[in-house]
Scaffold this motif. Structure first.
Motif, mmCIF file in Angstrom:
data_model
loop_
_atom_site.group_PDB
_atom_site.id
_atom_site.type_symbol
_atom_site.label_atom_id
_atom_site.label_comp_id
_atom_site.label_asym_id
_atom_site.label_seq_id
_atom_site.Cartn_x
_atom_site.Cartn_y
_atom_site.Cartn_z
ATOM 1 N N GLN A 14 1.641 -13.455 1.051
ATOM 2 C CA GLN A 14 2.297 -12.470 1.914
ATOM 3 C C GLN A 14 2.209 -12.900 3.367
ATOM 4 O O GLN A 14 3.158 -12.755 4.129
ATOM 5 C CB GLN A 14 1.654 -11.100 1.724
ATOM 6 N N ARG A 15 1.090 -13.466 3.735
ATOM 7 C CA ARG A 15 0.891 -13.955 5.110
ATOM 8 C C ARG A 15 1.898 -15.047 5.458
ATOM 9 O O ARG A 15 2.306 -15.195 6.600
ATOM 10 C CB ARG A 15 -0.550 -14.482 5.245
ATOM 11 N N HIS A 16 2.322 -15.798 4.433
ATOM 12 C CA HIS A 16 3.260 -16.895 4.649
ATOM 13 C C HIS A 16 4.690 -16.552 4.233
ATOM 14 O O HIS A 16 5.510 -17.444 4.051
ATOM 15 C CB HIS A 16 2.774 -18.148 3.915
ATOM 16 N N GLY A 17 4.993 -15.269 4.068
ATOM 17 C CA GLY A 17 6.357 -14.836 3.821
ATOM 18 C C GLY A 17 6.783 -14.757 2.369
ATOM 19 O O GLY A 17 7.958 -14.539 2.086
ATOM 20 N N LEU A 18 5.854 -14.908 1.437
ATOM 21 C CA LEU A 18 6.175 -14.808 0.018
ATOM 22 C C LEU A 18 6.424 -13.342 -0.348
ATOM 23 O O LEU A 18 5.711 -12.455 0.118
ATOM 24 C CB LEU A 18 4.999 -15.349 -0.809
ATOM 25 N N ALA A 19 7.432 -13.104 -1.165
ATOM 26 C CA ALA A 19 7.638 -11.750 -1.689
ATOM 27 C C ALA A 19 6.488 -11.453 -2.647
ATOM 28 O O ALA A 19 6.250 -12.202 -3.588
ATOM 29 C CB ALA A 19 8.974 -11.658 -2.408
ATOM 30 N N THR A 20 5.757 -10.381 -2.388
ATOM 31 C CA THR A 20 4.565 -10.059 -3.162
ATOM 32 C C THR A 20 4.592 -8.613 -3.626
ATOM 33 O O THR A 20 5.354 -7.803 -3.104
ATOM 34 C CB THR A 20 3.282 -10.268 -2.329
ATOM 35 N N PRO A 21 3.719 -8.254 -4.591
ATOM 36 C CA PRO A 21 3.623 -6.859 -5.009
ATOM 37 C C PRO A 21 2.786 -6.010 -4.049
ATOM 38 O O PRO A 21 2.528 -4.842 -4.319
ATOM 39 C CB PRO A 21 2.965 -6.946 -6.391
ATOM 40 N N LEU A 22 2.367 -6.574 -2.929
ATOM 41 C CA LEU A 22 1.546 -5.848 -1.957
ATOM 42 C C LEU A 22 2.434 -5.163 -0.924
ATOM 43 O O LEU A 22 3.488 -5.679 -0.559
ATOM 44 C CB LEU A 22 0.605 -6.823 -1.228
ATOM 45 N N LEU A 23 1.994 -4.008 -0.446
ATOM 46 C CA LEU A 23 2.703 -3.353 0.647
ATOM 47 C C LEU A 23 2.289 -3.989 1.959
ATOM 48 O O LEU A 23 1.112 -4.259 2.179
ATOM 49 C CB LEU A 23 2.364 -1.859 0.702
ATOM 50 N N GLY A 24 3.241 -4.233 2.837
ATOM 51 C CA GLY A 24 2.935 -4.806 4.146
ATOM 52 C C GLY A 24 2.703 -3.681 5.143
ATOM 53 O O GLY A 24 3.639 -3.210 5.776
ATOM 54 N N PHE A 25 1.467 -3.242 5.275
ATOM 55 C CA PHE A 25 1.184 -2.106 6.147
ATOM 56 C C PHE A 25 1.369 -2.420 7.619
ATOM 57 O O PHE A 25 1.672 -1.547 8.404
ATOM 58 C CB PHE A 25 -0.241 -1.580 5.903
ATOM 59 N N PHE A 26 1.206 -3.669 8.019
ATOM 60 C CA PHE A 26 1.379 -3.985 9.432
ATOM 61 C C PHE A 26 2.814 -3.711 9.862
ATOM 62 O O PHE A 26 3.067 -3.023 10.822
ATOM 63 C CB PHE A 26 1.000 -5.433 9.736
ATOM 64 N N SER A 27 3.762 -4.239 9.116
ATOM 65 C CA SER A 27 5.151 -4.011 9.493
ATOM 66 C C SER A 27 5.536 -2.553 9.287
ATOM 67 O O SER A 27 6.351 -2.008 10.016
ATOM 68 C CB SER A 27 6.085 -4.936 8.726
ATOM 69 N N LEU A 28 4.929 -1.892 8.304
ATOM 70 C CA LEU A 28 5.190 -0.480 8.094
ATOM 71 C C LEU A 28 4.733 0.330 9.300
ATOM 72 O O LEU A 28 5.466 1.171 9.805
ATOM 73 C CB LEU A 28 4.480 0.009 6.838
#
Length: 83
Positions: free
Chosen positions: A61-75
């Motif tokens: 996710q840190r490197h731009g991969l689509a992941t099953p994790l929510l990106g709370f920073f951008s949220l």
């Protein structure tokens, strides 16, 4: 406007248009294993080789991969922009 915005991971947005008969676990495994393979020789000694899948997802996710994790920073940044 924000109440209609659905919280979902980047990977969910990618796989949602797929047919319901698609094996999502198989897609997740293949996606993560591809990332692990492609990261060989590019990450140096960090992270160590024995990290668990959740840590691989976080690294991806840190490197731009689509992941099953929510990106709370951008949220959080998006919410602050609309306040």
């Amino acid at each position: 406007m924000l109440k209609d915005w659905k919280l979902e991971s980047t990977l969910s947005r990618v796989v949602n248009p797929l047919p319901a008969t698609t094996n999502l676990d198989e897609i997740l495994d293949k996606h993560l294993n591809n990332f692990k393979s492609f990261s060989r020789g590019r990450r140096g000694s960090n992270p160590p080789l024995d990290i668990v899948d959740d840590e691989w997802w976080a690294l991806g996710q840190r490197h731009g991969l689509a992941t099953p994790l929510l990106g709370f920073f951008s949220l959080c940044c998006s919410v602050l922009c609309f306040q």
